[in-house]
Every structure is written in C-alpha cells, then in structure tokens.
Design an enzyme around this catalytic site. Structure first.
Site, short mmCIF file in Angstrom:
data_model
loop_
_atom_site.label_atom_id
_atom_site.label_comp_id
_atom_site.label_asym_id
_atom_site.label_seq_id
_atom_site.Cartn_x
_atom_site.Cartn_y
_atom_site.Cartn_z
N ILE A 672 0.81 -1.22 0.00
CA ILE A 672 0.00 0.00 0.00
C ILE A 672 0.84 1.26 0.00
CG2 ILE A 672 -2.01 -1.05 1.12
CD1 ILE A 672 -1.04 0.17 3.76
N GLY A 675 8.05 4.17 1.21
CA GLY A 675 8.65 5.34 1.81
C GLY A 675 10.15 5.32 1.64
N GLY A 676 10.81 6.32 2.25
CA GLY A 676 12.25 6.41 2.12
C GLY A 676 12.96 5.26 2.80
N GLY A 678 11.35 2.04 3.41
CA GLY A 678 10.87 0.71 3.11
C GLY A 678 9.45 0.67 2.59
N VAL A 680 5.39 -0.60 2.82
CA VAL A 680 4.35 -0.77 3.82
C VAL A 680 3.26 -1.65 3.23
CG1 VAL A 680 2.68 0.35 5.32
CG2 VAL A 680 4.84 1.49 4.82
N LYS A 694 5.50 -2.48 8.22
CA LYS A 694 6.60 -1.82 7.52
C LYS A 694 7.81 -2.74 7.49
CE LYS A 694 7.90 2.52 8.45
NZ LYS A 694 8.60 3.65 9.12
N ASP A 808 11.09 14.96 12.42
CA ASP A 808 10.56 14.92 11.06
C ASP A 808 9.04 15.09 11.08
OD1 ASP A 808 10.75 14.83 8.31
OD2 ASP A 808 10.77 12.64 8.18
#
Length: 968
Positions: A672, A675-676, A678, A680, A694, A808
């Site tokens: 689905i 990301g930076g 890995g 998900v 994740k 972040d």
C-alpha cells in the site's frame, strides 16, 4: 596533690566510655535510617553516588552529606547526579538539623507530599530542574528559608503564593518554567524586601508589573519573561540601583521605556524583546556598563543613540524587527569584543561600521532587510571568528573582500538581494564549515569555480538571478550534504553533470532559465530525497529518463526545452499537468495538454534506433524467461512453511495474531505504500482487524528492492537499515498515547526486520490535503486534527522522563484513523534527549518543514519540532503545500503567509477556499498560532504544551454538522 592523683583509677575509662556512648547516641544513630530510606528511594538510577552510604562509613563521610559541629546532618547536596525516584519527605524531614537540601538537576518525579511542611529547619531548598507532577504544597511552615528554587520541575496547578507571606527571610526565589495556573502578579512577592534574586520566568503570570517592584531595592537579578504581563514597565524599576540583569522578554508590555531606566548604574543585561514597546532608545544612552542589549520584535523607532558606539563592554546587540531609522554608530564594537549584532528588519541606512570585528570575536553579524549602502569593509576578511554573515535585502554594492569567501568558521554567507558584483573566488573551497551560500539577486559574474565542490559542508547553494556563466562544475557530486541547489536565471551553459546524482541528500534542484544543453542525466533518478526539480527554460534535448519515474516529486518543471519522445507513464499524471509545455517533441498517452503518442512514437528515428530497440527487446525477452524460471523455483521453495525459530517476535501490546499471519501477508498485492525507508503492507486478519506492516529497507546497493516484494521468505535477502529500525522501535515501544501511533510488535530475523502498526484507512494528512484522492475536510475536522496532533507532540516533549524529539514532523507523518483522529507516526529520525544539547551533523527532516536554525547549528531540541508543526498548521489553514511555485523565488509557506499577514485585506485570502466563510475567522486564529510556532528565533516559539492550550482556546464555533465528502 595534682588533679590526676585525686581521680579514682577507673575514672579515665569511664570518661572514654562516656565519649563513645555520645558518638553512638540515639540522635546520631536515628539519622542513619532516614538516609538509608533516601538511598533506597533514589539509588536505582545512579548507584555509584551512594557507594559510601554504608553502615561501615560514618554518616558525615557520606557523599553529599555535611554535618554540623554536633555531628548531625545539616546538609544534603546531591545536585546533578542523574538521580531518579520519588522523594521520601517523611524520612528527610525527620533530620531535625537539616538546613540545606539540594537535589536540583536530576530526574526526580512524583509529587511533593505534605510531609515537606515538617522540614522547618530548612534554610535552603533546591528541587529545581526535575520532573515532578502535581501542585506545590503549602510552604508556610518553612519560615527560615532564605533560598527556594523550584524552577523547571513541571509543577502545575495553583502555586501557593500566600505561603510567601511567612517566608520573609527569602533572598533567592526561583519558581520559573513551571506550567502553573494563570494568576495575576503575586502581591506577596513585593513584600520580600530581602530578595536579591527573583526568577519568575514562564510561570503563567498575567496583569501588570506593580509599582511596588521598586521596593525590592536589593535585587540584582529580576526575570519575568515569557508570561502574559501587560501594561507599561513601571517607572519604579529605576529604584533598583543594584540591578545587574533585567529580563522582561516575551510578554505583552506596551508604552515607552520608563524614565530613569538609564540611571541604573550596574545594569549589564537588559532584554525586553518580543513585546509591544514604543518610543525611542534615548533613555538607554547612559547605560555604559551594558554587555547585552536585546529589544528585538517591538515597535521602537527613532535613531540608535551615537553613545552606543562608546559602550566599552557591549558584546551583544539585538534590535531586529523594529522601526529604527538612521545609521549605525560608526564606532560600534570598536572597544569590546562585540560577538553578536542583529539589527535586521528595520529602516537603517548608511555604511556598515568598519571596526565591529577589530577584536576578532564577532560570531554572528546580521543586518538583513535594511537600506544599508556602500560595501563590505575590507578588514572583515580577517574576521576568522565569524559563524554567520547575513546582509541580504539591502542596497550594498561593490565586490566582496576575497578573504571572506574562505573564513574558516563561517557557516552562512548571505549576500542575497543586493548589488554585489565580481566573481565567486576560488578560495571558497577553503570554507570548511560553510553550510549556506546565499548570493541570489545580485550581479555576480564569471564561472563557478571547481573548488566550490571542496566546500563539502555545503547544504544549500542559492545563486539565482546573477550573471554566472560557463559550466556547472563536474565535481559537484562531491557535495554529499547538499540539500538544495538553485542556479536558475543565470547564463550557465554546458551539460548537467552526471555526478549531480551523487548528491544523495539533495531535495531541491532549480537550474531554470539558463543555456544548459544535452540530456537530463539518468543518475537524477537515484536521488530518492528529491522533492522539487526545475529544469525549465533551457536547451535540454533527448528523452526524459525513465529513472525519474522512481522519484516522489511535489514539483516538476521541464517546460520550454527541446525534449523528445514519450513521457514516462508515472510522470503522466494530473499533478504534473503543464510540467512539459513548450516541448513539442514530447508525447503522452493520457495527458490532455500533450500531443498523444502514435504507435511508433519514440521508436522511429532511423535504423540505428530500430536496431537498438530490437536488441533491447531480445534482451527483455531473455530476462522475462529467466525471471519466470526463477519465480517457479521460488514458488517451490515457498511450499515449505517458514521455520518459526527463524523469526523473533517482540510484543509491546496484547496481540490477537501470530507472526505467521503477518509473514504470510507480505505479498505484492498487499503493498500500500513505499517510503524512504521501506515498503508498507496492509494485513487483514482473520478476525477482520487490519494492520500495517513496515519492512525496513536495506542500505546495501547489492539489494534490489524490486526483486523481493513477493513473499516473506524473500525479506531475508536484504539487510535492513538497522539504525532506522532501532530508532523507531526504541522510541515507539515505550510510548503510550492516544495520538501517537501504536506499535504492536516487531518481528525480526538475523537480517530482516518488520514493524507491525495499527492501520489507518484515511491515510495521512498530506494525502487528504494535497493529493487527487483527498477528501473535503471542514474546519472543525481540521481543527480536531491539529489539536490531536499537538497533544501527541506535547506527550513526546513533556510526557516522558526525557523528551522525545521527533525531528521529522510533517503532514505525511500524521496518520488519520477511520474517525479522522490523528496519530504522530514515523519515528525513524527521533532522538530521546539527554541532559544538555543534542548535536547532529546531518540536517534531519524534510524540506519545507526544517527549522531555520538547522542550517547553522547542530543543536536539536523541542523547538525544532514546534517549527515543523507550525508549518503543518499552515497547511491545514491554507490547503497549500510547504513549497509551491506561486510563493515566488526563495519563499516557502512560512515566508508567504507572513508576507500576506501584514496586510489585513489579504488575510482571509490565505484560508483554503473549501473552508466555510462562517469559520474562516476561526481558521485565522490557528494561522496566528502557526506564526508563533515558526518564529525565526527558537526561544520565541511556544512549547507544545502552550500550543495545545492555544488550540483549545481557538476552538471553532459549532456548526450543525460536519460534512466530509469525496471530491468528484
């Protein structure tokens, strides 16, 4: 006969026995028990402190213990010993001779019990800088106190100000930095006429400073900052002739500086910044002992007194964001070691004083946004102590002294928006500490020196709107820390260096409106942090590399070039509509404003291309055959279940699933998100519950991510990013809050790691605000999201023994459940703060959300998160992304909002048009909170605890219903 001869023979023995009994008297032995109880309560965190606290050691030799002449405990001093635990005051106060108790700067927690009232002999009580909870109990019985320090210990509730009526011997009172209930200035304090030290900063005091403050004539230190004090500064302050420090910053004070303030002969530090003070500075012209004067962010006007140039002790001068006019005193800084000056955002004119760095101590030199003229004095090239040199937005001209480019400690050189000319000197390569090089909107010319790539600390290069020419240095790829590169609107030529793809941390590239030719390097596709790419207005040719498809760009502009061929499918989306205009050679299958591709588009450019395509086709066919064979082999291997002992599950909550259920669901069809760090996956359990899993990516270049998506057994093929995994697990496993994402468990093997979270059907806040799949959210929903996220951050900052700094914070890391309740997520960059400042040499975070101090300091604290959250609030109100082309050059959402807020007629235009007109005024309240959160100076930003309070007070007016509908 002598005295000795008259004594019975047994007398010496009896005397010795009497002395021994005295040393072991009940009064002494009774003190051992309460000390051991204190040791038991606190020894868990730092047992070495109590090594000497044994029955074999005399009490008076215990570490931190002092006895009086009678051998009784008179002092316990265990400050700064990293202790934790709950204080047993019932035992401590049984030490009847105890005069001094110092336990400051530890991690003590729990509440102060009423047993404290029994410590009636105490003269000094220091419990400051701990982590207590609850109220401060009645202190009336401690009438002998001369020192009371409770600052920075997280006490709350109403402070017992009435207690102070009995504490008439106090000379030192420090209660600041506690979230007490709001109260007017306590009249009881005015009666403590023996005080020499009064610290009431940030403890929720309102109203006016009473004239009676002038009765405390022994005061040397008076600190009332970060409260809600209003009205004028009382004239009676001029009575405090011994005053050395006066701190009134961050209040609501109005009026002029009081008459007589300049008659304080001993005043060394004066700070009344961030108020609403008016008038001029003439009252201060006779404060010749001043070492620090800070009056920034007020409404002061008039000229800076010429006498300031004669202040021989002045080392810090901060007057920015006022309405000051005239020139800077030309002798300013000539005498002392002036190390800090900031007079930015005024209306100052004339030349830069020539001697402010003559003593070689200048660190921060900030003259931004004035009307200074002339050049930079030549001797500034010898100012080797400089960290920040910022003179942008003036009318300065001439060439820059050559030595300034290579100053060894300079972190920022900001000369933007002036009329400087001349080349960028090759010595720039010697600037080993340089992080920001900001030269935009000047008349600099010549070629960019190859040595620019030797300044390897560079994070941002902004050279837009100049007259630079020649090629971009081929060695630019050496700048591994580079985050943004703006070379637009120059006369650069040549090609885009392939080495630019080695700038792994870069997030912004703008090379627009130059004369750059050749092709777009395919290496740019490896820049996984790239957020904005603008190559418009050049002479780029050839096809768009398919490698750009892997990028997650919020801005892409390739307009007005000579590009040809098919636009890659993943770039042919509505978000990039208009990004390819002015390239008649491009085609697309599904973009309306680009010509459609014919069947042979991009493949009919001659026999050579045909042959290449044929060969490529054959190779692809061979690869497909090989992959099919490999998949068959892998499928056979998957017929055998994974061995349970090959994986280790660590659970952090009660679980209703097994590790096998998770591992069996790691399949391509369940993917689905990427990301930076890995992939998900969504996991649907047999009981209907949904989870998100994740898989942390590898840092090894030998691992092909695309090859290992299909099954759990393949996860072992890649070595995970252990640092990000460890950071996220260490942080999340200990957190328990309704607005922080819940980590159910971790599943790991020798070389693979999975994190199992709750699933969020509404995605992230970024998805709902900025993508084509977004929902229409009314203001009430947005406010609830803001408040919930703020509470989550408040918990991270204030709800733990040590603050957790997220580092972040952004809208994509705020996830929304089915009821639109927010959770703070993604803790891969989080830091649990130790005592003292944390330091990092890598700028953590995401462009657009990064606090400005990241660019020139390695210190990271809660205020960095507050800034980022302020950006999120602006997103919620405006519906805009942190960076948008409409903001203009060198502007982000913060500067754009602040510029619009200056004009009343444009304020409502800032609010997202989808928000009801009825609630736009409420949205503006939150926008004001956002502006406080994004203050340029970290100390001026509120804590997250204050942000929560302000958001609660900004609750929107109730509507009859909340409508959330899918956009059509």
């Amino acid at each position: 006969m002598s005295f000795r001869q008259r004594l019975p023979p047994t007398t010496p023995f009896l005397i010795l026995l009497f002395l021994c009994l005295c040393l072991l008297s009940p009064s002494t032995s009774n003190e051992l028990e309460p000390l051991f109880k204190l040791k038991t309560a606190l020894q868990g965190s730092n047992p070495t402190v109590f090594t000497s606290w044994t029955e074999a050691t005399p009490i008076c030799s215990f570490t931190g213990v002092v006895c009086n002449s009678n051998g009784l405990v008179s002092e316990i001093n265990l400050s700064q010993q990293k202790l934790s635990g709950i204080l047993p005051f019932d035992s401590i106060c049984s030490l009847q001779s105890l005069k001094k108790l110092s336990l400051g700067w530890n991690g003590l927690h729990g509440s102060l019990t009423d047993d404290l009232k029994n410590c009636t002999s105490l003269k000094q009580l220091d419990l400051g800088n701990n982590s207590f909870t609850g109220k401060v109990p009645d202190l009336s019985s401690l009438s002998q106190l001369t020192l009371l320090s409770l600052n920075g210990s997280r006490f709350s509730g109403a402070f017992p100000w009435k207690s102070l009526e009995n504490l008439t011997q106090l000379t030192f009172l420090s209660l600041g930095d506690n979230p007490f209930e709001l109260s007017s200035f306590p009249a009881e304090v005015i009666k403590l006429d023996k005080l020499y030290w009064l610290y009431l900063t940030n403890c929720s005091i309102t109203g006016q400073i009473p004239e009676g403050i002038g009765n405390l004539i022994l005061l040397e230190n008076l600190e009332l900052s970060s409260n809600q004090l209003s009205g004028e500064i009382p004239q009676s302050i001029s009575n405090l002739k011994k005053l050395r420090q006066l701190e009134l910053y961050e209040n609501l004070l109005t009026g002029k500086l009081p008459a007589g303030l300049g008659s304080l002969p001993s005043l060394v530090n004066f700070d009344a910044s961030a108020n609403k003070l008016e008038g001029d500075l003439s009252e201060l012209r006779s404060l010749t002992q001043l070492a620090s004067l800070q009056l920034f962010e007020n409404q002061l006007e008039g000229e800076i007194p010429e006498e300031f140039g004669e202040f021989k002790s002045l080392v810090k001068l901060s007057l920015y964001k006022n309405k000051l006019t005239g020139t800077l005193p030309q002798k300013l800084g000539s005498w002392a070691g002036l190390d800090y000056i900031d007079v930015s955002e005024n209306y100052l004119t004339g030349p830069i004083p020539p001697d402010m760095c003559n003593n070689g101590k200048m660190v921060d030199f900030l003259l931004l946004q004035n009307n200074f003229t002339g050049g930079i004095p030549e001797n500034y090239a010898n100012c080797k102590s400089l960290n920040r040199f910022r003179v942008s937005n003036n009318s300065l001209s001439g060439s820059v002294p050559v030595g300034m480019w290579s100053l060894p400690n300079v972190i920022i050189i900001d000369l933007a928006m002036n009329q400087f000319e001349g080349p960028l000197a090759p010595d720039i390569g010697k600037a080993n500490s340089l992080s920001l090089l900001l030269l935009a909107n000047n008349r600099f010319s010549g070629e960019l020196p190859d040595t620019l790539s030797e300044a390897t600390s560079l994070v941002s290069i902004q050279l837009s709107v100049n007259q630079f020419e020649g090629p971009i240095p081929e060695t630019i790829g050496n700048l591994k820390k580079l985050s943004s590169l703006h070379l637009d609107q120059n006369m650069l030529s040549g090609t885009i260096p392939d080495s630019l793809g080695s700038c792994v941390g870069i997030s912004e590239i703008n090379l627009a409106q130059n004369n750059i030719s050749g092709q777009i390097p395919s290496s740019l596709g490896s820049l996984h942090n790239l957020n904005s790419l603008n190559l418009s207005g050049n002479q780029l040719s050839s096809e768009i590399p398919t490698t750009l498809s892997s990028l997650k760009l919020s801005l892409l502009d390739l307009t007005n070039n000579r590009l040809i061929g098919r636009i890659p499918e993943s770039l042919s989306i509505q978000a990039f509509s208009g990004s390819f205009d002015g390239n008649p050679g491009l085609c697309s299958r599904n973009m309306q404003n680009v010509r459609p591709c014919s069947s042979n588009s991009g493949t009919s450019r001659g026999p050579r291309i045909f042959l290449s395509s044929f060969i490529a086709g054959v190779l692809v066919l061979l690869v497909v055959v090989a992959v099919i064979s490999l998949l068959k082999l892998r499928r056979k291997s998957l017929d055998h279940p994974l061995k349970s002992d090959s994986w280790t599950m660590k659970q952090y909550h009660v679980l209703s699933f097994t590790e096998k259920e998770i591992l069996d669901s790691i399949r391509a069809e369940n993917l689905i998100g990427k990301g930076g760090s890995g992939n998900v996956y969504k996991v649907a359990l047999s009981d209907g519950k949904e989870l998100a899993v994740k898989h942390i990516w590898t840092t090894s270049d030998t691992c092909d991510r695309k090859s290992y998506r299909s099954s759990a057994s393949m996860l072992k093929k890649c070595k995970p990013r252990s640092s990000e995994y460890d950071a996220e697990v260490a942080t999340l496993s200990s957190l328990r809050h309704v607005n922080v994402v819940k980590l159910y468990c971790s599943i790991s093997s020798e070389d693979s790691n999975l994190l199992v979270y709750e699933y969020f059907p509404n995605g992230s806040l970024w998805d709902q605000l900025h993508t084509s799949n977004k929902m229409k959210m009314g203001w009430e929903v947005r406010h609830e999201i803001a408040l919930g996220a703020a509470r989550g951050l408040e918990y991270l900052h204030h709800g733990n023994h040590r603050p957790v700094i997220h580092r972040d914070v952004k809208s994509s890391n705020i996830l929304l459940d089915g009821d639109w309740k927010p959770r703070i997520a993604d803790f891969g960059l989080a830091k649990i703060m130790q005592v003292g400042a944390d330091c990092t040499h890598v700028i953590a975070g995401t462009v657009g959300y990064i606090a400005p101090e990241y660019a020139y300091t390695c210190k990271v604290n809660e205020k960095s998160d507050v800034y980022s959250f302020g950006v999120v609030l602006m997103e919620l109100v405006t519906g805009k992304r942190p960076t948008e082309p409409e903001f203009g050059d060198n502007m982000d959402i913060v500067s754009w909002v602040c510029s619009k807020m200056q004009y009343k007629e444009s304020v409502l235009e800032l609010v997202d048009s989808s928000i009801s007109d009825y609630l736009k005024e409420d949205a503006i309240k939150v926008l004001s909170i956002a502006i406080h959160c994004t203050a340029r100076v970290p100390v001026l930003r509120p804590s997250m605890r204050m942000v929560v309070q302000m958001l609660e007070e900004a609750e929107p007016r109730k509507l009859t219903s909340i409508n959330i509908t899918k956009e059509g």
